[in-house]
Motif scaffolding. Sequence first.
Motif, mmCIF file in Angstrom:
data_model
loop_
_atom_site.group_PDB
_atom_site.id
_atom_site.type_symbol
_atom_site.label_atom_id
_atom_site.label_comp_id
_atom_site.label_asym_id
_atom_site.label_seq_id
_atom_site.Cartn_x
_atom_site.Cartn_y
_atom_site.Cartn_z
ATOM 1 N N TYR A 1 0.844 -1.202 0.000
ATOM 2 C CA TYR A 1 0.000 0.000 0.000
ATOM 3 C C TYR A 1 0.875 1.246 0.000
ATOM 4 O O TYR A 1 0.616 2.201 -0.729
ATOM 5 C CB TYR A 1 -0.928 -0.021 1.214
ATOM 6 N N HIS A 2 1.911 1.242 0.819
ATOM 7 C CA HIS A 2 2.821 2.387 0.887
ATOM 8 C C HIS A 2 3.531 2.616 -0.451
ATOM 9 O O HIS A 2 3.670 3.752 -0.899
ATOM 10 C CB HIS A 2 3.841 2.171 2.003
ATOM 11 N N ALA A 3 3.960 1.540 -1.097
ATOM 12 C CA ALA A 3 4.642 1.666 -2.392
ATOM 13 C C ALA A 3 3.693 2.226 -3.444
ATOM 14 O O ALA A 3 4.073 3.116 -4.226
ATOM 15 C CB ALA A 3 5.182 0.311 -2.836
ATOM 16 N N THR A 4 2.456 1.737 -3.454
ATOM 17 C CA THR A 4 1.468 2.241 -4.412
ATOM 18 C C THR A 4 1.153 3.700 -4.135
ATOM 19 O O THR A 4 1.028 4.507 -5.063
ATOM 20 C CB THR A 4 0.181 1.397 -4.335
ATOM 21 N N LEU A 5 1.033 4.052 -2.867
ATOM 22 C CA LEU A 5 0.756 5.440 -2.494
ATOM 23 C C LEU A 5 1.905 6.357 -2.904
ATOM 24 O O LEU A 5 1.677 7.484 -3.363
ATOM 25 C CB LEU A 5 0.528 5.510 -0.984
ATOM 26 N N THR A 6 3.131 5.864 -2.783
ATOM 27 C CA THR A 6 4.294 6.653 -3.188
ATOM 28 C C THR A 6 4.296 6.893 -4.699
ATOM 29 O O THR A 6 4.574 8.000 -5.165
ATOM 30 C CB THR A 6 5.588 5.936 -2.761
ATOM 31 N N LYS A 7 3.968 5.849 -5.470
ATOM 32 C CA LYS A 7 3.884 6.006 -6.926
ATOM 33 C C LYS A 7 2.808 7.015 -7.295
ATOM 34 O O LYS A 7 2.998 7.852 -8.185
ATOM 35 C CB LYS A 7 3.583 4.665 -7.597
ATOM 36 N N LEU A 8 1.678 6.933 -6.600
ATOM 37 C CA LEU A 8 0.574 7.848 -6.861
ATOM 38 C C LEU A 8 0.965 9.285 -6.529
ATOM 39 O O LEU A 8 0.638 10.218 -7.262
ATOM 40 C CB LEU A 8 -0.643 7.429 -6.044
ATOM 41 N N PHE A 9 1.680 9.449 -5.437
ATOM 42 C CA PHE A 9 2.152 10.779 -5.049
ATOM 43 C C PHE A 9 3.071 11.354 -6.126
ATOM 44 O O PHE A 9 2.972 12.532 -6.488
ATOM 45 C CB PHE A 9 2.891 10.714 -3.710
ATOM 46 N N ASN A 10 3.957 10.526 -6.669
ATOM 47 C CA ASN A 10 4.855 10.984 -7.739
ATOM 48 C C ASN A 10 4.068 11.375 -8.990
ATOM 49 O O ASN A 10 4.420 12.338 -9.680
ATOM 50 C CB ASN A 10 5.882 9.908 -8.068
ATOM 51 N N GLN A 11 2.999 10.642 -9.272
ATOM 52 C CA GLN A 11 2.165 10.991 -10.423
ATOM 53 C C GLN A 11 1.444 12.316 -10.188
ATOM 54 O O GLN A 11 1.303 13.117 -11.111
ATOM 55 C CB GLN A 11 1.164 9.874 -10.711
ATOM 56 N N PHE A 12 0.992 12.572 -8.953
ATOM 57 C CA PHE A 12 0.363 13.854 -8.642
ATOM 58 C C PHE A 12 1.341 15.006 -8.831
ATOM 59 O O PHE A 12 0.965 16.072 -9.325
ATOM 60 C CB PHE A 12 -0.172 13.869 -7.204
ATOM 61 N N ARG A 13 2.572 14.785 -8.434
ATOM 62 C CA ARG A 13 3.584 15.836 -8.641
ATOM 63 C C ARG A 13 3.781 16.107 -10.127
ATOM 64 O O ARG A 13 3.911 17.254 -10.554
ATOM 65 C CB ARG A 13 4.904 15.419 -7.989
ATOM 66 N N ALA A 14 3.808 15.037 -10.932
ATOM 67 C CA ALA A 14 3.974 15.207 -12.379
ATOM 68 C C ALA A 14 2.774 15.954 -12.973
ATOM 69 O O ALA A 14 2.940 16.811 -13.851
ATOM 70 C CB ALA A 14 4.138 13.848 -13.054
ATOM 71 N N VAL A 15 1.572 15.655 -12.473
ATOM 72 C CA VAL A 15 0.376 16.360 -12.944
ATOM 73 C C VAL A 15 0.472 17.839 -12.596
ATOM 74 O O VAL A 15 0.119 18.706 -13.403
ATOM 75 C CB VAL A 15 -0.907 15.729 -12.343
ATOM 76 N N GLY A 16 0.977 18.139 -11.402
ATOM 77 C CA GLY A 16 1.137 19.542 -10.999
ATOM 78 C C GLY A 16 2.110 20.292 -11.906
ATOM 79 O O GLY A 16 1.855 21.444 -12.288
ATOM 80 N N VAL A 17 3.193 19.637 -12.271
ATOM 81 C CA VAL A 17 4.165 20.265 -13.184
ATOM 82 C C VAL A 17 3.527 20.498 -14.551
ATOM 83 O O VAL A 17 3.646 21.583 -15.145
ATOM 84 C CB VAL A 17 5.440 19.388 -13.301
ATOM 85 N N ASN A 18 2.815 19.480 -15.050
ATOM 86 C CA ASN A 18 2.142 19.625 -16.341
ATOM 87 C C ASN A 18 1.071 20.709 -16.292
ATOM 88 O O ASN A 18 0.873 21.438 -17.260
ATOM 89 C CB ASN A 18 1.508 18.291 -16.769
ATOM 90 N N TYR A 19 0.379 20.809 -15.184
ATOM 91 C CA TYR A 19 -0.653 21.821 -14.987
ATOM 92 C C TYR A 19 -0.060 23.215 -15.149
ATOM 93 O O TYR A 19 -0.583 24.057 -15.878
ATOM 94 C CB TYR A 19 -1.245 21.641 -13.582
ATOM 95 N N ASN A 20 1.063 23.452 -14.498
ATOM 96 C CA ASN A 20 1.720 24.766 -14.601
ATOM 97 C C ASN A 20 2.167 25.049 -16.029
ATOM 98 O O ASN A 20 2.025 26.174 -16.527
ATOM 99 C CB ASN A 20 2.930 24.824 -13.662
ATOM 100 N N GLN A 21 2.686 24.051 -16.707
ATOM 101 C CA GLN A 21 3.141 24.250 -18.088
ATOM 102 C C GLN A 21 1.967 24.567 -19.014
ATOM 103 O O GLN A 21 2.076 25.424 -19.892
ATOM 104 C CB GLN A 21 3.891 23.012 -18.579
ATOM 105 N N ILE A 22 0.844 23.877 -18.816
ATOM 106 C CA ILE A 22 -0.325 24.113 -19.672
ATOM 107 C C ILE A 22 -0.871 25.511 -19.454
ATOM 108 O O ILE A 22 -1.236 26.204 -20.419
ATOM 109 C CB ILE A 22 -1.413 23.034 -19.409
ATOM 110 N N ILE A 23 -0.938 25.969 -18.222
ATOM 111 C CA ILE A 23 -1.425 27.319 -17.930
ATOM 112 C C ILE A 23 -0.542 28.362 -18.614
ATOM 113 O O ILE A 23 -1.038 29.304 -19.245
ATOM 114 C CB ILE A 23 -1.483 27.565 -16.406
ATOM 115 N N LYS A 24 0.760 28.185 -18.529
ATOM 116 C CA LYS A 24 1.677 29.130 -19.178
ATOM 117 C C LYS A 24 1.472 29.147 -20.688
ATOM 118 O O LYS A 24 1.427 30.211 -21.324
ATOM 119 C CB LYS A 24 3.133 28.762 -18.865
ATOM 120 N N LEU A 25 1.339 27.948 -21.277
ATOM 121 C CA LEU A 25 1.156 27.868 -22.733
ATOM 122 C C LEU A 25 -0.185 28.453 -23.168
ATOM 123 O O LEU A 25 -0.270 29.118 -24.207
ATOM 124 C CB LEU A 25 1.288 26.423 -23.201
ATOM 125 N N CYS A 26 -1.241 28.199 -22.394
ATOM 126 C CA CYS A 26 -2.552 28.760 -22.728
ATOM 127 C C CYS A 26 -2.508 30.278 -22.708
ATOM 128 O O CYS A 26 -3.046 30.941 -23.606
ATOM 129 C CB CYS A 26 -3.621 28.269 -21.747
#
Length: 142
Positions: A71-96
């Motif tokens: 469960y902890h390993a899966t949660l860690t992977k999910l947390f890393n994916q959320f961070r990647a989504v946050g980075v992509n979110y910022n990039q999309i806002i700038k591009l828009c």
Amino acid sequence: MQTINKNKGGRKLKSNPKKYRHVFRLTESENNKLLALFASSGMTNKASFLVSMLLDRQVKTVKVDVTALQYHATLTKLFNQFRAVGVNYNQIIKLCNQYFSEDKAKRSISKLEEYTKDLSKLCYYIIKLTKELEEKHLNSKL
């Protein structure tokens, strides 16, 4: 006459050598129990483990909950994916803001906001499940 100390070589003498030996026999069930205790102790040397057990030294036992680790390993992977989504979110806002007209940027960002709300609900659900796991399984084993 002068005394010369010559080094004869070999291993250095131990200050407190172990020279007493004790032998005992176990039944199969006793042996299995002893091996289980040894495995749970985390020690690597069986002789040191036995001496610790016999002389009432404290022996550390480690119990690993595999499901909690998974469960902890899966949660860690999910947390890393959320961070990647946050980075992509910022990039999309700038591009828009940079390449789209104001109306098109607002429409695109509003869709992004809806997806963000869905992610927020998912995060809330994950936190709720994690708290339930801690209350039911982890705290009861301590």
